[in-house]
Design a protein around this motif. Structure first.
Motif, PDB file in Angstrom:
ATOM      1  N   LEU A 121      -1.504  10.953  -1.153  1.00 16.93           N
ATOM      2  CA  LEU A 121      -2.353  10.703   0.105  1.00 16.93           C
ATOM      3  C   LEU A 121      -0.898   9.437   0.916  1.00 16.93           C
ATOM      4  CD1 LEU A 121      -5.917  10.224   0.098  1.00 16.93           C
ATOM      5  CD2 LEU A 121      -4.544  12.191   0.524  1.00 16.93           C
ATOM      6  N   ARG A 122      -1.069   8.267   0.449  1.00 15.16           N
ATOM      7  CA  ARG A 122      -0.021   7.279   0.422  1.00 15.16           C
ATOM      8  C   ARG A 122       1.687   8.029   0.650  1.00 15.16           C
ATOM      9  NH1 ARG A 122      -1.561   2.818  -3.437  1.00 15.16           N
ATOM     10  NH2 ARG A 122      -3.533   1.969  -2.829  1.00 15.16           N
ATOM     11  N   LEU A 123       1.965   9.107   0.521  1.00 15.32           N
ATOM     12  CA  LEU A 123       3.061   9.538   0.912  1.00 15.32           C
ATOM     13  C   LEU A 123       3.272  10.606   1.915  1.00 15.32           C
ATOM     14  CD1 LEU A 123       5.268  10.972  -2.541  1.00 15.32           C
ATOM     15  CD2 LEU A 123       6.224   9.147  -0.797  1.00 15.32           C
ATOM     16  N   ALA A 124       1.853  11.298   1.948  1.00 17.62           N
ATOM     17  CA  ALA A 124       1.513  12.257   3.142  1.00 17.62           C
ATOM     18  C   ALA A 124       2.383  11.121   4.193  1.00 17.62           C
ATOM     19  CB  ALA A 124       0.078  12.332   2.989  1.00 17.62           C
ATOM     20  N   ALA A 125       0.603   9.602   4.274  1.00 14.58           N
ATOM     21  CA  ALA A 125       1.444   9.224   5.367  1.00 14.58           C
ATOM     22  C   ALA A 125       2.521   8.750   5.953  1.00 14.58           C
ATOM     23  CB  ALA A 125      -0.028   7.720   5.222  1.00 14.58           C
ATOM     24  N   LEU A 126       3.112   7.764   4.560  1.00  9.92           N
ATOM     25  CA  LEU A 126       4.690   7.969   5.499  1.00  9.92           C
ATOM     26  C   LEU A 126       5.304   8.950   6.006  1.00  9.92           C
ATOM     27  CD1 LEU A 126       6.558   6.015   1.348  1.00  9.92           C
ATOM     28  CD2 LEU A 126       6.040   5.132   4.494  1.00  9.92           C
ATOM     29  N   ASP A 127       5.172  10.274   5.717  1.00  5.23           N
ATOM     30  CA  ASP A 127       5.900  11.751   6.049  1.00  5.23           C
ATOM     31  C   ASP A 127       5.692  12.150   6.802  1.00  5.23           C
ATOM     32  OD1 ASP A 127       7.587  11.295   3.573  1.00  5.23           O
ATOM     33  OD2 ASP A 127       6.890  12.458   2.270  1.00  5.23           O
ATOM     34  N   GLY A 154       0.860  -1.239   0.585  1.00  4.94           N
ATOM     35  CA  GLY A 154       0.107   0.007   0.281  1.00  4.94           C
ATOM     36  C   GLY A 154       0.741   1.082   0.276  1.00  4.94           C
ATOM     37  N   LEU A 155       2.311   1.188  -0.392  1.00  5.83           N
ATOM     38  CA  LEU A 155       2.569   2.366  -0.497  1.00  5.83           C
ATOM     39  C   LEU A 155       3.477   2.479  -2.015  1.00  5.83           C
ATOM     40  CD1 LEU A 155       4.886   1.856   2.456  1.00  5.83           C
ATOM     41  CD2 LEU A 155       3.043   3.604   2.018  1.00  5.83           C
ATOM     42  N   PRO A 156       4.102   3.808  -2.590  1.00  8.90           N
ATOM     43  CA  PRO A 156       4.538   4.053  -4.292  1.00  8.90           C
ATOM     44  C   PRO A 156       5.597   3.705  -3.638  1.00  8.90           C
ATOM     45  CG  PRO A 156       3.536   6.257  -2.805  1.00  8.90           C
ATOM     46  CD  PRO A 156       3.711   5.038  -1.619  1.00  8.90           C
ATOM     47  N   VAL A 157       6.072   3.613  -5.499  1.00 13.94           N
ATOM     48  CA  VAL A 157       8.113   2.916  -6.111  1.00 13.94           C
ATOM     49  C   VAL A 157       8.708   4.208  -5.447  1.00 13.94           C
ATOM     50  CG1 VAL A 157       8.547   2.653  -8.024  1.00 13.94           C
ATOM     51  CG2 VAL A 157       6.676   1.760  -7.770  1.00 13.94           C
ATOM     52  N   HIS A 158       9.830   3.873  -5.466  1.00 19.74           N
ATOM     53  CA  HIS A 158      11.052   4.989  -4.276  1.00 19.74           C
ATOM     54  C   HIS A 158      11.233   5.673  -5.251  1.00 19.74           C
ATOM     55  CE1 HIS A 158      14.351   7.425  -2.733  1.00 19.74           C
ATOM     56  NE2 HIS A 158      13.095   7.360  -2.095  1.00 19.74           N
ATOM     57  N   PRO A 159      11.370   7.090  -6.023  1.00 23.98           N
ATOM     58  CA  PRO A 159      11.956   7.660  -7.404  1.00 23.98           C
ATOM     59  C   PRO A 159      12.855   6.474  -7.398  1.00 23.98           C
ATOM     60  CG  PRO A 159      10.677   9.595  -6.734  1.00 23.98           C
ATOM     61  CD  PRO A 159      10.902   8.338  -5.241  1.00 23.98           C
ATOM     62  N   ALA A 160      13.775   6.571  -7.064  1.00 27.71           N
ATOM     63  CA  ALA A 160      15.193   6.265  -6.934  1.00 27.71           C
ATOM     64  C   ALA A 160      15.210   4.790  -7.731  1.00 27.71           C
ATOM     65  CB  ALA A 160      16.018   5.925  -5.877  1.00 27.71           C
ATOM     66  N   LEU A 161      13.938   3.861  -7.372  1.00 27.09           N
ATOM     67  CA  LEU A 161      13.676   2.537  -7.915  1.00 27.09           C
ATOM     68  C   LEU A 161      13.006   2.567  -9.414  1.00 27.09           C
ATOM     69  CD1 LEU A 161      12.713   0.446  -4.964  1.00 27.09           C
ATOM     70  CD2 LEU A 161      15.141   0.506  -6.343  1.00 27.09           C
ATOM     71  N   SER A 162      11.878   3.696  -9.727  1.00 25.43           N
ATOM     72  CA  SER A 162      11.392   3.930 -11.581  1.00 25.43           C
ATOM     73  C   SER A 162      12.504   4.793 -12.079  1.00 25.43           C
ATOM     74  CB  SER A 162      10.430   5.255 -10.580  1.00 25.43           C
ATOM     75  OG  SER A 162       9.415   4.618  -9.783  1.00 25.43           O
TER      76      SER A 162
END
Lengths: 426, 426
Positions: A374-380, A34-42
């Motif tokens: 929203l998921r990134l906001a939850a992470l941060d 339930g979280l996004p791909v980290h940009p470094a991996l993209s």
């Protein structure tokens, strides 16, 4: 063949259909991170888009070398030649069954696919209950008797599986239990398959983690992957650490006839991930904190409602026991929760549990938000529970529990609610 | 378990090791398309790097819809709900075995993994020789007797496999044979698995292509993928077109327990590919011409050397028969060719052929160049055979054949050399 669509994937597809049809459903059924791909991996994936060769069946050397570094940093020195990569840890777990051969001891309850995979390859599972509060490990004190009985009946039992930390219970077996199960495996000459896909999501890593590979390296296969720690389930990448060239060769033979190799561009990105650069270490650390905070908040909702449930130690699962409610089966309870209260969970019986026991698996990782933003906001967020969409979901769950108890009776009073703080281990 | 590393993957790994060690080896062993990724696909993959959810087991709707369009444009109207995607067509072929159940009729010779996969799932293969010049299809006149005999012995034969066009022979069964095998399958109530991974690489598409799905749609599964036509083997994407919801559901059940779904970013790029935009249609067309030109040039080298071999009709394979040379087995011949003449081919016995028959499979697709730049130049060249690196490889092969015949005797005089022009079909 009696195998049906994997229960967790089927439940998720059903819930997603309901949501598309406009139903307000809380998806607590699916174990997606339930979280996004980290940009470094993209970026790494994009940069590797030209990789279109099949490559070695075991996986690209860069990936095997990086995975060996990953394990070596966890005090498990690893030869890259004993690493085998696959399109997810699920196919690796599947391939290990014919590679090892024979029947397998599974913890009860345990992840839905272990027993289904065994059935597919014509192996039989010996389901052995887990010790109280230590899901994922078949109770060492019961394994010997179960295996001796099966062998006396002519069955060829060759392996034993553990999940550390556990799915469905979210608990983590302690060091004493791991040492004991390794001892039992040695006595019975069983290969141990240690599914450690959630290892980096142990909520309190400082409390330590003991793998059977630490104590019985000669007989332990570890499987892992990036689906949970880096939320790359859909990228399909897994890794296995084999104890011997012989078992590696048998696994490669199976792999070469079923899947050839994982997607080559994904392998390149995964190779980068397994070097554990600082930005990804930080991402895993934040993810771990978010998973822990939300799992504990959901845990507290159940505890406050008077439900028996073990405190979560890792990953994003809980396995509450709703004994006392008026249902004949966990399937009936789960169906009622979904249809009447819009809460999707998985009935315990799909994990091999007693169908009449009112236990359900609750996945907490799809509460972080509907969108990547929203998921990134939850992470941060310093306090993700204060975010309106997360607190609304928690409230929806609380109301569902209240409504459930109002219509179908209260659960039995709790007999055992362990503290949330992690016990010493290691 | 007696399964060993897939013969084609193992041979490729051996040859690549020799090349890294400095040996001058011509890799005619491996069926990799040997061409670069089209930039439009690289871009799509990069743009989809954020796709990290597992998604449906059957594959993303966009991909299933695009694949249904692909088949519909080939006069096979297809419901997207009857399309199942997998991480390569190999896992789909594997999954079909337990989904259909029972034993399977295979053409002899046929692709190395069919029989190995059957062995892995505990099914048995009935190897039925192919008709002369029409590889990939078990001779319809021999199938009925073979199946009746097996059934009389209590075996449960449920399916029959065809490869169109064929690997290893590079030939394409004609319409009459396809109609006859479909009739036989109907009489025996067998499901037909039609492996059409090379369909878009039939060298003379204007000559027509008949699939068993055209004549027996109620019982034919087609498997395909982008590994060959768009050289995306390392991306691991395959598609299957199922004849019924019941078989689809059984395949999905197996898929959900083994591989979950193909890599999500790859699915997005594949969805684009299956819409067949002009730049990719042109790429496939140029690839087909290159494969045909080089396969014919290699064919002519063998014919000029006096070797019996069917003319290539599709893909990038030849299956010469070197009867008359002084070897006891195709394995001995292949080992000698590699060790003494630096030419890697696969012995016919790995395709299920008689080990004593001196037939070998020659893959011609790794002759286009060592780098992406050279391969692109080969794709763009009006006369690829005139390119120095391709003509040098052809010369190396010619010298190897001369050397082989000088040391181990000449092959028997050719008894049948079909013309290179494609026969009428459809």
């Amino acid at each position: 063949m009696s195998v049906t669509l994997s229960a967790t994937l089927a439940a998720n597809e059903d819930i997603e259909r309901r949501r598309r049809a406009g139903e307000r459903v809380l998806n607590l059924a699916f174990g997606e991170a339930g979280l996004p791909v980290h940009p470094a991996l993209s970026e790494r994936l994009a940069a590797a888009s030209g990789f279109n060769g099949y490559g070695p069946v075991a996986g690209a050397f860069a990936l095997r070398e990086a995975a060996s570094g990953y394990w070596s940093r966890r005090a498990l020195p690893t030869d890259p030649d004993l690493v085998v990569c696959g399109p997810g840890s699920k196919p690796l777990l599947y391939g290990l069954l014919p590679a090892i051969g024979g029947d397998i001891v599974l913890p009860m309850p345990s992840w839905v696919s272990y027993a289904a995979q065994a059935e597919l390859v014509g192996a039989r599972s010996l389901l052995v209950p887990t010790p109280p509060g230590e899901g994922g490990v078949p109770d060492p004190e019961r394994v010997t008797a179960a295996v001796r009985r099966a062998r006396a009946q002519g069955r060829d039992v060759r392996s034993l599986l553990v999940t550390l930390p556990d799915n469905p219970s979210g608990t983590l077996a302690g060091a004493a239990t791991i040492r004991r199960i390794a001892e039992v495996a040695r006595e019975l000459d069983l290969t141990i398959i240690s599914d450690e896909i959630y290892r980096d999501l142990v909520h309190s890593p400082e409390a330590g983690f003991l793998s059977p590979a630490d104590v019985a390296p000669e007989r332990t296969v570890i499987t892992s992957g990036l689906s949970k720690s880096l939320a790359l389930g859909g990228w399909r990448i897994g890794v296995a650490r084999l104890p011997s060239p012989a078992l590696r060769d048998r696994l490669l033979a199976v792999a070469s006839e079923i899947w050839s190799s994982p997607a080559a561009p994904v392998q390149q990105a995964a190779a980068y991930a397994y070097t554990e650069p600082p930005e990804l270490v930080e991402r895993v650390s934040r993810s771990r904190e978010l998973h822990g905070a939300v799992a504990r908040a959901v845990y507290e909702r159940f505890v406050r409602a008077g439900v028996r449930v073990d405190a979560p130690r890792g990953g994003f699962y809980l396995y509450p026991d709703l004994t006392g409610l008026d249902f004949a089966s966990s399937a009936g309870l789960a169906a009622y929760l979904l249809d009447r209260h819009g809460v999707g969970v998985l009935p315990g019986h799909v994990f091999g549990d007693d169908p009449a026991a009112l236990r359900v698996r609750v996945a907490t990782s799809l509460l972080y938000g509907e969108t990547a933003r929203l998921r990134l906001a939850a992470l941060d967020a310093p306090d993700p529970l204060a975010l309106p969409w997360i607190s609304a979901s928690l409230d929806q769950l609380g109301e569902a529990l209240t409504g459930l108890f109002a219509s179908r009776g209260a659960p039995s009073p709790p007999v055992r609610v362990p503290p949330v703080a992690a016990p010493a281990t290691g």
